[in-house]
Design a protein around this motif. Sequence first.
Motif, short mmCIF file in Angstrom:
data_model
loop_
_atom_site.label_atom_id
_atom_site.label_comp_id
_atom_site.label_asym_id
_atom_site.label_seq_id
_atom_site.Cartn_x
_atom_site.Cartn_y
_atom_site.Cartn_z
N ARG A 76 0.83 -1.20 0.00
CA ARG A 76 0.00 0.00 0.00
C ARG A 76 0.88 1.26 0.00
O ARG A 76 1.86 1.35 0.74
N LYS A 77 0.51 2.23 -0.80
CA LYS A 77 1.18 3.53 -0.83
C LYS A 77 0.15 4.59 -0.43
O LYS A 77 -0.63 5.06 -1.25
N SER A 78 0.15 4.94 0.83
CA SER A 78 -0.84 5.90 1.32
C SER A 78 -0.43 7.33 0.98
O SER A 78 0.73 7.70 1.16
N ARG A 79 -1.39 8.09 0.50
CA ARG A 79 -1.14 9.48 0.15
C ARG A 79 -0.88 10.32 1.39
O ARG A 79 -0.03 11.22 1.38
N ARG A 80 -1.60 10.02 2.47
CA ARG A 80 -1.46 10.75 3.73
C ARG A 80 -1.51 9.75 4.88
O ARG A 80 -1.96 8.62 4.71
N SER A 81 -1.08 10.20 6.04
CA SER A 81 -1.10 9.32 7.20
C SER A 81 -1.41 10.12 8.46
O SER A 81 -0.97 11.26 8.60
N LEU A 82 -2.17 9.50 9.35
CA LEU A 82 -2.40 10.06 10.68
C LEU A 82 -1.73 9.21 11.76
O LEU A 82 -1.97 9.41 12.94
#
Length: 395
Positions: A327-333
């Motif tokens: 997975r390549k997440s655009r943003r992260s929290l």
Amino acid sequence: MSIAYSPFNESLWKDPWPTYKQMRASDPVYYIEEFDAWALSRFEDIWQVSMEKTRFTATQGTSPEALLLDPTTPPKTFLFMDPPQHRKHRNLIGDRYTPAAVATLEDEIRETTRQALQPHLRQGSLNVNALVSSVALQTIANYIGLEFDEITYIRQMIDEYYTREPGHKGTTDSGVRAFEHASAFIHQIIAKYRARPAAQGSHIHAWMQSAIDDAQMTDDEIFFSIFALVITGSDTLPLTVAATLYYLSLEDSNMRAVRADNTLIPNAFAEAARIDQPTNILGRVLSEDVEMHGKKMKQGQPVLFLYASANRDEREFEDPEQFQLYRKSRRSLSFGAGQHFCLGQHLARLEGRVILEELFTQLGDFEVQRDQSERIFGEFLQGFCYLPVTFNPLP
């Protein structure tokens, strides 16, 4: 079906996901009547609120217990400050946590990991959490300026402080006593360094030798800063490394892929932090009225950020309930966002990568004993607190 949510609802701790999904779908700004507070469950809402600099304040605390159960003013540390004070205090130690500064520690962290592994290699088994905790404590002790036995005792008191009892909301009586013991112990350390300055470059040295707006930090402020950094520096890393191995072990193909290519480790670590975020809830207090999704939130009301829910938001992540190695997440929290993003995120990523690399290198074809794993649950932290792995003992 109506939603009944509270961060202290123990029946939800083990499996909050159906409730979180229902909240995201039909009530993303959920009113918690018992506490006159709100809970945000969607990724975009929490992301945008995290970028706020004026309407949501951290000065009244950030944990669910501080926001909902404890009316006292939180200690004076940068964790509980707004601009411009937040930046001024954070900058006292911030230069130690830049990507460039953290990168210089890789060899040191690798050697610490190898030393921690050594006693286990002939045993054929180890508890991942205990190993990672040892490495994390040694690293943050060096940052702060503590001896290893000192930080180990503080960590023991913190563990007692966060132990929860069924039917009791927040800190237990034994947890209060543990906090008092930690306070007395850390104040003794501070007195020692008041008489004999700490090593230059350590956090204690920076806190004692620097002034902000012509004011020196008090002993109580330094105590709370030490206490907070021991928590943030050693709580979440063991939980996330354990989660990484647990979720990798669910699919043989994922485990084989990482064994064959260790450059996939950062991806695996990031995905584990997303799907099983240890710091599952933080929050702020409204400094003015705010309307979101047709709900009118009032000045003075607490607002909880349900990070664990946001990191499984189908609006942000495709198939969010699945652990996806690539997975390549655009943003992260996973490490927060905005001005209060986790100061130690680059250090945590480096530690996680190095420790996992050493485990894959040193242990060979180890097996993750998922059926023996244990999890902790609470209104603040959650995750795998015990994860054993077995392997062929070295001669």
